[in-house]
Design an enzyme around this catalytic site. Structure first.
Site, mmCIF file in Angstrom:
data_model
loop_
_atom_site.group_PDB
_atom_site.id
_atom_site.type_symbol
_atom_site.label_atom_id
_atom_site.label_comp_id
_atom_site.label_asym_id
_atom_site.label_seq_id
_atom_site.Cartn_x
_atom_site.Cartn_y
_atom_site.Cartn_z
ATOM 1 N NE ARG A 52 -13.518 -15.872 -50.337
ATOM 2 C CZ ARG A 52 -12.752 -14.888 -50.427
ATOM 3 N NH1 ARG A 52 -12.145 -14.599 -51.908
ATOM 4 N NH2 ARG A 52 -12.283 -14.037 -49.449
ATOM 5 N N GLY A 53 -15.984 -12.941 -50.479
ATOM 6 C CA GLY A 53 -15.414 -11.898 -50.598
ATOM 7 C C GLY A 53 -16.540 -10.528 -50.855
ATOM 8 C CB ALA A 54 -17.728 -7.737 -49.012
ATOM 9 N NE ARG A 89 -21.116 -16.099 -47.287
ATOM 10 C CZ ARG A 89 -19.621 -16.034 -47.201
ATOM 11 N NH1 ARG A 89 -19.014 -15.925 -48.298
ATOM 12 N NH2 ARG A 89 -19.116 -16.049 -46.063
ATOM 13 C CD GLN A 198 -11.862 -17.885 -46.124
ATOM 14 O OE1 GLN A 198 -11.406 -18.329 -45.341
ATOM 15 N NE2 GLN A 198 -13.258 -17.753 -45.924
ATOM 16 C CG ASP A 239 -16.525 -9.813 -44.863
ATOM 17 O OD1 ASP A 239 -16.874 -10.275 -45.961
ATOM 18 O OD2 ASP A 239 -15.512 -9.853 -44.412
ATOM 19 C CE LYS A 250 -14.019 -15.355 -43.493
ATOM 20 N NZ LYS A 250 -15.396 -15.818 -43.565
HETATM 21 O O1 MRU Z 1 -16.380 -15.770 -45.882
HETATM 22 P P1 MRU Z 1 -15.766 -14.855 -47.141
HETATM 23 O O2 MRU Z 1 -14.546 -15.496 -47.659
HETATM 24 O O3 MRU Z 1 -16.560 -14.454 -48.150
HETATM 25 O O4 MRU Z 1 -15.077 -13.530 -46.189
HETATM 26 C C1 MRU Z 1 -14.453 -12.622 -46.965
HETATM 27 C C2 MRU Z 1 -13.294 -11.976 -45.684
HETATM 28 O O5 MRU Z 1 -13.801 -11.585 -44.562
HETATM 29 C C3 MRU Z 1 -12.400 -11.293 -46.266
HETATM 30 O O6 MRU Z 1 -11.638 -11.024 -45.063
HETATM 31 C C4 MRU Z 1 -12.656 -9.894 -46.710
HETATM 32 O O7 MRU Z 1 -11.584 -9.094 -46.351
HETATM 33 C C5 MRU Z 1 -13.716 -9.101 -47.138
HETATM 34 S S1 MRU Z 1 -13.999 -9.074 -48.716
HETATM 35 C C6 MRU Z 1 -12.860 -8.042 -49.509
#
Ligand code: MRU
Length: 360
Positions: A52-54, A89, A198, A239, A250
């Site tokens: 996960r994470g963009a 996603r 997270q 994201d 998030k």
């Molecule tokens: O749902 P996730 O865990 O994939 O979301 C990730 C986020 O929203 C993080 O805050 C993050 O900053 C973005 S990716 C570096």
């Protein structure tokens, strides 16, 4: 600091050509690598949040498309596998970006050449992500240096935007790692980030491994910490960032930005250019993923015997809603920290960023 494969979220072995990822659903209790060896396995890893994470979602999808082409390099499979991966996603725009990058790299090639070219592209994107995140770290460090009060700098973050969310370094955590490595005393307030936690499960784990002092706090305590003068700045990831500087991140990010503004605390967003959706004029147009309400109604953790268990929090048949992201208006963002430098979160700032990307 990040020179070894031990500290990366996705590794590719040049001999076996295997792609392995850390199964993030098991952290912080178990560190297990997971071999992705089918299109289904790549899609499952993204949709169930093993990754996960963009930035990491994008790179994983790039390797997933390369794998699909190694099985069948036809035009139909190129389009079909890209569409299947894209559906895993909806919010992180890096997913679409990475699939486009690979598709463009291979679509004019003869099918027998596509699998190798796709894999080369995925590997190049992985390397670029590492380099870009390190630059984000350097640029963000410049901002942190302007805040130094002599004592330890108290930085608040939300969710996980560290190396687990990218390949190495991370986005929001990269300046913190750089500051720590440079000898600047820093302390991080890690908000737990319900419902998937997270912050607790990933960010605190990463920071502890790196020896960065950090404290986990309940999401709801963050405004009070700011009022008490215990926060020098907030830095989060993104994201998807719209062309007007609105930032989708998030869920819970927006509340922190509001509290930061009310308390005169700078609120920074760190992101690579792959997170910008140039076709998206503003935050209202960003699709917000709604996830299973079970994430809100239950929680997982180790029991007294060390077994991982999920327990119900709410009464049976409770109604719930689980939007996974929110939008922070550009006006609440002090600066966008990117691999190209630091920019205002505004249409004009984004125009300058685009000019910097094009070498102007
Ligand atoms: O749902 P996730 O865990 O994939 O979301 C990730 C986020 O929203 C993080 O805050 C993050 O900053 C973005 S990716 C570096």
């Amino acid at each position: 600091m990040f020179g070894t494969d031990e500290l990366c979220s996705l590794r590719w072995d040049p001999v076996s050509e295997k792609v392995e990822v850390i199964d993030q659903t098991l952290l912080p209790h178990t560190l297990r690598w997971c071999h992705l060896d089918s299109l289904e396995a790549f899609c499952h890893a993204i949709s169930t949040m093993q990754v996960r994470g963009a930035p990491l979602i994008g790179i994983t999808a790039a390797f997933g498309l390369a794998h699909a082409l190694s099985q069948d390099a036809s035009d139909e499979n190129l389009a079909g596998a890209a569409a299947t991966l894209l559906a895993t996603r909806p919010t992180a725009v890096n997913l679409r970006w990475a699939l486009q990058e690979v598709s463009v790299a291979v679509r004019n090639l003869a099918p027998p050449e596509r699998a190798r070219a796709a894999l080369d592209k995925a590997r190049a994107l992985r390397e670029e992500d590492i380099a870009n995140c390190e630059r984000i770290g350097d640029n963000g460090l410049q901002l942190l240096r302007t805040l130094g009060s002599g004592d330890s700098l108290n930085i608040m973050t939300h969710c996980n935007a560290g190396w687990l969310a990218a390949i190495q370094w991370g986005t929001a955590l990269a300046p913190i790692y750089k500051a720590h490595a440079s000898g600047m005393p820093v302390h991080v307030w890690v908000s737990e980030t319900r419902p998937r936690n997270q912050g607790t499960n990933l960010t605190a784990w990463e920071l502890q491994r790196a020896g960065v002092p950090c404290t986990i706090v309940a999401d709801n305590s963050c405004g009070q910490l700011m009022r008490q003068g215990r926060v020098d700045c907030v830095i989060v990831g993104s994201d998807r960032t719209a062309a007007n500087g609105d930032v989708c991140n998030k869920v819970g990010t927006y509340l922190k930005a509001l509290a930061a503004q009310a308390n005169g605390i700078p609120f920074y967003v760190a992101l690579p250019e792959s997170t910008i959706d140039w076709d998206c004029p503003g935050g209202e147009q960003i699709p917000i993923e709604e996830r299973d309400v079970a994430e809100v109604l239950s929680i997982a953790g180790l029991d007294a015997g060390g077994e991982l268990r999920e327990v119900n929090l709410a009464a049976a048949h409770s109604q719930a809603l689980n939007p996974a992201f929110d939008v922070t208006p550009a006006a609440l963002v002090k600066a966008l920290v990117t691999e190209h430098g630091n920019f205002n979160a505004s249409e004009e700032g984004l125009r300058k960023l685009r000019a910097a990307m094009n070498g102007a």
